[in-house]
Design an enzyme around this catalytic site. Structure first.
Site, PDB file in Angstrom:
ATOM      1  N   HIS A 178      80.757 -71.405 -17.532  1.00  0.00           N
ATOM      2  CA  HIS A 178      79.529 -71.845 -18.209  1.00  0.00           C
ATOM      3  C   HIS A 178      78.312 -70.996 -17.811  1.00  0.00           C
ATOM      4  CE1 HIS A 178      81.506 -76.103 -18.234  1.00  0.00           C
ATOM      5  NE2 HIS A 178      81.753 -75.478 -19.379  1.00  0.00           N
ATOM      6  N   ARG A 239      89.746 -83.178 -17.296  1.00  0.00           N
ATOM      7  CA  ARG A 239      90.092 -82.414 -16.097  1.00  0.00           C
ATOM      8  C   ARG A 239      89.722 -83.197 -14.845  1.00  0.00           C
ATOM      9  NH1 ARG A 239      86.761 -77.457 -18.448  1.00  0.00           N
ATOM     10  NH2 ARG A 239      88.171 -76.766 -20.097  1.00  0.00           N
ATOM     11  N   GLU A 383      74.065 -71.082 -25.865  1.00  0.00           N
ATOM     12  CA  GLU A 383      74.857 -69.935 -25.418  1.00  0.00           C
ATOM     13  C   GLU A 383      74.905 -68.840 -26.478  1.00  0.00           C
ATOM     14  OE1 GLU A 383      78.429 -71.710 -22.897  1.00  0.00           O
ATOM     15  OE2 GLU A 383      77.863 -73.032 -24.544  1.00  0.00           O
TER      16      GLU A 383
END
Length: 397
Positions: A178, A239, A383
């Site tokens: 990230h 996760r 992003e």
């Protein structure tokens, strides 16, 4: 002026945004999903309307062709010649890349070598890159690495306490992820404070289905929570995050499962989904909490505890924190998650939070009060804009 396409590809998806640069205007965006399945879905935004088409998308080359055809069909560009560059998100840059780079054969070879460290991501990135090269052979390409921003960590932060040869021979170390998001949020947070990143210590909390927390000192990362892969660090949607490694081989023996099956358990069946038994989506967890579901309540409490522990540790490592910013799906929208994390940090970090404002904030805002020792923000990440900016800079457009 240049049109630049920012590409974010996964093993079965391709997200994109087309920018007019340097104005940074988004001309369109969209996604190709379920690539390689019996039937895919292609979505593109045209004049504020989402146009969705069910269509077979057997591979990334077909996805790229669909995208480029749609740009012309919907009049977003008159000709593909208007596109002057493509920037590609790459998850794993290993030790090789500390910044974005213009793509050449050596860069492609290194990214290919690193497929072993990101087997679900890097191969898909390369397939997508080659598909764009086939479709637009005349343009330049840039790779923007998730790991690059974290390469300023010192060895004491990235080395694992395992046999040193694992690091030298097999590149086993913390790389983080990230990074593009953390870099954007750092820069935007500094802008909101009217300062340069080099003047500030900032904690950036990228909390989404995948999540990571990063400590930034004077514009450089000194620690981050994800590790060799995106599995490490804070608990996530599916996760597990950091756990005692003994759990892995203990449960392999108990369940009689293979390493590949255990990888599926830890990456896809753990986290919020595994603990709650309900969902990996925080909105579903919150609805169950509101209904009094005990496992949902426990899931929320574990998530908050993990976040507080990581942020608190990084706070001590930084020495002092000027600002902390929340971003990504949970960070921007899960107001209950933000509130409980902040309440847990309030005393130790000297926070003063406007909880009424926090409860209704889903976009950029300062949610701390005057007198708070740390300024706290919600900063939506972008992003794709970082990718577009680096593409223009490196291609000299």
């Amino acid at each position: 002026m240049s049109k630049i396409i920012a590409v974010n590809s996964g093993s079965s998806s391709l997200k994109f945004q087309l920018f007019q640069m340097p104005e940074e205007t988004v001309l369109t965006s969209g996604v190709a999903e379920r690539i390689g399945q019996a039937m895919g879905v292609f979505t593109i935004n045209v004049n504020g309307e989402k146009i969705k088409t069910e269509v077979a998308i057997p591979d990334h080359q077909v996805a790229v062709d669909l995208l480029l055809d749609a740009l012309v069909k919907h009049g977003i560009v008159n000709s593909l010649d208007e596109i002057k560059g493509a920037g590609h998100r790459i998850v794993q840059g290993g030790p090789y890349f500390s910044s974005s780079v213009k793509v050449d054969e050596d860069v492609v070879a290194k990214v290919d070598e690193l497929c072993a460290l990101a087997p679900l991501h890097n191969p898909a990135h390369l397939v997508c890159y080659k598909a764009f090269v086939n479709a637009l052979p005349q343009i330049g390409h840039v790779f923007v690495f998730d790991t690059a921003f974290h390469q300023t960590m010192e060895p004491e932060s990235f080395i694992y306490p395992v046999p040193y040869e694992w690091y030298t021979d097999y590149k086993v170390r913390k790389y983080g992820a990230h990074g593009t998001s953390h870099q954007y949020v750092m820069n935007r947070t500094a802008e909101l404070l009217g300062k340069k990143p080099e003047e500030l210590n900032i904690l950036t909390c990228h909390l989404g289905n995948g999540a990571s927390i990063t400590a930034i000192k004077n514009g450089k990362v000194i620690n981050t929570s994800m590790g060799l892969s995106p599995l490490g660090g804070i608990m996530m949607g599916t996760r597990c995050g950091d756990i005692d490694p003994t759990v892995v081989y203990y449960m392999e023996e108990k369940l009689g499962c293979t390493p590949e099956e255990m990888d599926t358990y830890l990456n896809k069946k753990s986290g919020m989904l595994g603990l709650s038994g309900i969902s990996s989506d925080a909105r579903d967890i919150q609805a169950a909490i509101d209904a009094g579901n005990e496992r949902a309540i426990l899931t929320h409490k574990v998530y908050i505890n993990k976040a507080i522990n990581l942020i608190g540790g990084y706070f001590m490592q930084l020495g002092h924190v000027d600002a902390m910013s929340f971003t990504a799906g949970l960070g921007e929208h899960a107001v209950e998650v933000r509130e409980d994390i902040l309440k847990g940090l309030e005393e130790g970090m000297g926070l003063k939070i406007d909880y009424a404002l926090n409860a209704k904030t889903h976009s950029e805002a300062k949610i701390s009060l005057d007198g708070s020792k740390v300024d706290v923000f919600v900063v939506p990440t972008n992003e794709e804009l970082v990718i577009a900016r680096d593409t223009v800079r490196l291609l000299g457009l």
